[in-house]
Motif scaffolding. Structure first.
Motif, mmCIF file in Angstrom:
data_model
loop_
_atom_site.group_PDB
_atom_site.id
_atom_site.type_symbol
_atom_site.label_atom_id
_atom_site.label_comp_id
_atom_site.label_asym_id
_atom_site.label_seq_id
_atom_site.Cartn_x
_atom_site.Cartn_y
_atom_site.Cartn_z
ATOM 1 N N LEU A 10 -1.412 5.677 -8.592
ATOM 2 C CA LEU A 10 -1.428 5.524 -7.140
ATOM 3 C C LEU A 10 -0.880 6.746 -6.424
ATOM 4 N N ARG A 11 -1.032 6.730 -5.094
ATOM 5 C CA ARG A 11 -0.395 7.742 -4.247
ATOM 6 C C ARG A 11 1.022 7.315 -3.889
ATOM 7 N N GLU A 12 1.834 8.289 -3.497
ATOM 8 C CA GLU A 12 3.180 8.007 -3.020
ATOM 9 C C GLU A 12 3.127 7.605 -1.537
ATOM 10 N N PRO A 13 3.977 6.676 -1.126
ATOM 11 C CA PRO A 13 4.013 6.293 0.288
ATOM 12 C C PRO A 13 4.576 7.413 1.162
ATOM 13 N N SER A 14 4.105 7.452 2.400
ATOM 14 C CA SER A 14 4.662 8.321 3.431
ATOM 15 C C SER A 14 5.587 7.500 4.313
ATOM 16 N N LEU A 15 6.678 8.114 4.764
ATOM 17 C CA LEU A 15 7.608 7.403 5.639
ATOM 18 C C LEU A 15 6.984 7.081 6.990
ATOM 19 N N GLY A 16 5.940 7.813 7.386
ATOM 20 C CA GLY A 16 5.279 7.526 8.657
ATOM 21 C C GLY A 16 4.810 6.078 8.740
ATOM 22 N N PRO A 17 3.919 5.636 7.836
ATOM 23 C CA PRO A 17 3.495 4.229 7.842
ATOM 24 C C PRO A 17 4.619 3.255 7.508
ATOM 25 N N VAL A 18 5.544 3.648 6.608
ATOM 26 C CA VAL A 18 6.639 2.752 6.239
ATOM 27 C C VAL A 18 7.426 2.329 7.477
ATOM 28 N N PHE A 19 7.707 3.291 8.367
ATOM 29 C CA PHE A 19 8.468 3.007 9.577
ATOM 30 C C PHE A 19 7.562 2.751 10.781
ATOM 31 N N GLY A 20 6.245 2.812 10.563
ATOM 32 C CA GLY A 20 5.299 2.660 11.656
ATOM 33 C C GLY A 20 4.706 1.269 11.733
ATOM 34 N N ILE A 21 3.397 1.158 11.403
ATOM 35 C CA ILE A 21 2.714 -0.129 11.568
ATOM 36 C C ILE A 21 2.255 -0.727 10.247
ATOM 37 N N LYS A 22 1.847 0.108 9.266
ATOM 38 C CA LYS A 22 1.271 -0.437 8.047
ATOM 39 C C LYS A 22 2.316 -0.922 7.053
ATOM 40 N N GLY A 23 3.513 -0.356 7.117
ATOM 41 C CA GLY A 23 4.523 -0.693 6.126
ATOM 42 C C GLY A 23 4.371 0.185 4.898
ATOM 43 N N GLY A 24 4.941 -0.243 3.788
ATOM 44 C CA GLY A 24 4.964 0.549 2.563
ATOM 45 C C GLY A 24 3.635 0.573 1.841
ATOM 46 N N ALA A 25 3.624 1.227 0.692
ATOM 47 C CA ALA A 25 2.391 1.372 -0.087
ATOM 48 C C ALA A 25 2.658 1.051 -1.548
ATOM 49 N N THR A 26 3.377 -0.040 -1.781
ATOM 50 C CA THR A 26 3.712 -0.433 -3.144
ATOM 51 C C THR A 26 3.072 -1.766 -3.522
#
Length: 556
Positions: free
Chosen positions: A92-108
């Motif tokens: 997988l790709r690594e999460p970006s803090l932008g979405p984590v703190f934005g609207i989509k949330g994490g990527a795990t």
């Protein structure tokens, strides 16, 4: 109902050495980052062991703002494959803090289909994003230093410098800034700005490099701008690439973690698909294929974005041939494309589903254009009705594409066993050989037109005056034989986020073309797409907290 972070915290995580044992990795070769994470040395990659291994790509229809669960399905499918006796790793790709703190949330992932430790992965992880950010901004500092320098000046024209700075955060106020204010000792004032780190060319370079030598060469090939006498300047002219590569010494190595069911997960790189190539690193994919019989990987956003770039850029560059491609669809997203409001997607609405299914039809057509073996996975939500699921099953029969329902959020690998059986059957029986949509030797205009008309369904392409000027620059620099990495909204097949479903007879507007000569592609930017996102009215950051014992809450 438990939250994602509560579910993740309820599972006993295995020491990372045990996960390495599953892959046959000598424990002495691991570079542990605490108890549950580790870096993998590039020496583990053996291209001679890749032949015969199965590569499965997971993509999706055009998503709702919250996404349709590609990562969740990718992880769940990997769990399911291991349950039916296939040795599988998710990459997988690594999460970006932008979405984590934005609207989509994490990527795990989510629910019982996650990679862990989810807090670490979603936050700073092993520091790869920070290293990419520092390497990128080092070049920015060297550029401004040279502009200021009177002794060793390259005579750079500040007005032509295209290299911005980056930060891994959504911050719209930094899109356009002026640097160098404060007098002669503070630099030369000029306009510039910030992109998000996921859009950095250094990120793209890291994800497309074969090894350290390739990484350093690509960093040196980064185009910066022109001198006052119109000579092009590259990062190598500033002798920047050696120090930039040194900062990426550890970031180039893939990261090993695990799924909730204790299966291997390799996570590396994090370019977005709407503004970059949207897939993890070539190095990570090759690592997975060296160590496992099956690799399940994903490409960001809809098939028209991440999957197209996966095939036309990554696969061509790395010589990869996927054995099966899974298209993730959800009832809620298709109702959204059929006109249902976001706050009404949980309500049964067969009429909206019928109206919105055109998006699935088009994306399945897109899959077949690459001569690949397709599968549709319905990511089932508890609010989906039997009637809605049956409608999609009939539609997939009509489209002549195999389909399976997955319930990975609620059931983990158990909810993906049928999907795993279908995918393994398709992958093992597939006789197709992936073919790219275009030839890199074609003209830039023909490449853009082919993607826009064939995949998006556009009727025509329009170029602004700025884009036409950029196109001439690409030609003059001899970069017209590079592939195109089109920046486009993920919300629609078109470049207009308001055109949902399967729009037709629309015009795609290319407003500018950026050069990523180090990464090895050019970036036509369409519509109003931004390479530095902004935060929503109510950011996810407002719900994230940590207590006195260091326990984090609010991540999802």
């Amino acid at each position: 109902m438990k939250t994602d972070i509560e579910i993740a915290n309820s599972i006993e995580i295995k020491p990372i050495y045990e996960i390495a044992d599953k892959l046959g990795i000598d424990r002495d070769l691991l570079e542990p980052y605490g108890k549950y994470k580790a870096k993998l040395p590039l020496s583990l990659i053996d291209k001679s062991k890749i032949d015969g291994k199965k590569l499965v790509l997971v993509s999706a229809i055009s998503p709702t703002p919250a996404g349709e669960g590609k990562t969740t399905i990718s992880i769940g499918l990997t769990e399911g494959l291991n349950r039916i006796g296939k040795q599988a790793t998710v990459v997988l790709r690594e999460p970006s803090l932008g979405p984590v703190f934005g609207i989509k949330g994490g990527a795990t992932g989510g629910g019982y289909s996650q990679v862990v430790p989810m807090e670490d992965i979603n936050l700073h992880f092993t520091g790869d994003f920070g290293a990419i950010e520092k390497a990128h901004n080092l070049l920015a500092a060297l550029i401004d230093n040279n502009i200021q320098n009177k002794t060793h000046s390259l005579n750079i024209d500040p007005r032509t410098v295209t290299w911005k700075r980056v930060m891994d955060m959504n911050d719209r106020s930094l899109r356009h800034i002026i640097v160098g204010l404060g007098g002669t000792s503070a630099g030369i004032p000029r306009e510039t700005g910030f992109d998000i780190t996921a859009a950095s060319e250094v990120m793209a370079i890291l994800c497309l490099s074969d090894d350290f030598e390739d990484l350093k060469n690509r960093l040196g090939n980064i185009f910066i701008g022109y001198t006052f006498d119109k000579k092009p300047i590259y990062a190598r002219d500033l002798h920047a690439h050696g120090a930039m590569a040194a900062l990426l010494k550890d970031a180039i190595k893939p990261n090993l973690v695990q799924t909730l069911e204790g299966n291997p997960a390799i996570i590396h790189g994090g370019p977005f698909a709407n503004i970059a190539q949207g897939t993890n690193s070539i190095i990570a994919t090759r690592m997975g294929l060296t160590l496992s019989d099956y690799v399940v990987t994903e490409a960001g956003f809809g098939f028209d974005l991440g999957a197209e770039k996966f095939f036309d850029i990554k696969c061509v560059k790395a010589g990869l041939k996927p054995n099966a491609v899974v298209m993730v669809a959800t009832v809620r997203a298709l109702k959204y494309h059929g006109g249902a409001k976001l706050d009404q997607l949980k309500e049964p609405n067969l009429e909206a589903l019928r109206k919105g299914v055109g998006n699935l039809e088009k994306q399945v057509e897109n899959m077949k254009k690459f001569n690949i073996c397709p599968v549709v996975a319905i990511n089932k939500f508890v609010t989906d009705t039997d009637e809605e699921i049956a409608f999609l099953a009939d539609k997939c029969k009509e489209l002549d594409v195999p389909m399976e329902v997955a319930e990975v959020w609620a059931k983990g690998g158990e909810g993906a066993e049928n999907l795993a059986r279908l995918v393994s059957k398709v992958a093992e029986q597939c006789t197709c050989s992936m073919k790219p949509l275009y030839d890199w030797e074609w003209s830039v205009e023909k490449k853009i037109e082919t993607v826009a008309k064939e995949l998006y369904g556009a009727a025509a392409i329009d170029y602004t005056a700025e884009a036409k000027s950029d196109l001439k620059k690409v030609m003059d620099l001899g970069l017209d034989k590079l592939p195109v990495c089109i920046a486009k909204t993920q919300k629609s097949l078109s470049d207009n986020p308001k055109l949902l479903g399967r729009p037709k007879d629309f015009v795609v507007t290319v407003r500018q073309i950026e050069i990523a000569s180090g990464a090895g592609f050019i970036i036509p930017i369409t519509g109003s797409i931004m390479r530095m996102p902004g935060l929503p009215d109510i950011p996810a950051a407002e719900k994230i907290d940590i207590d006195n014992n260091g326990k984090i809450t609010g991540l999802f």
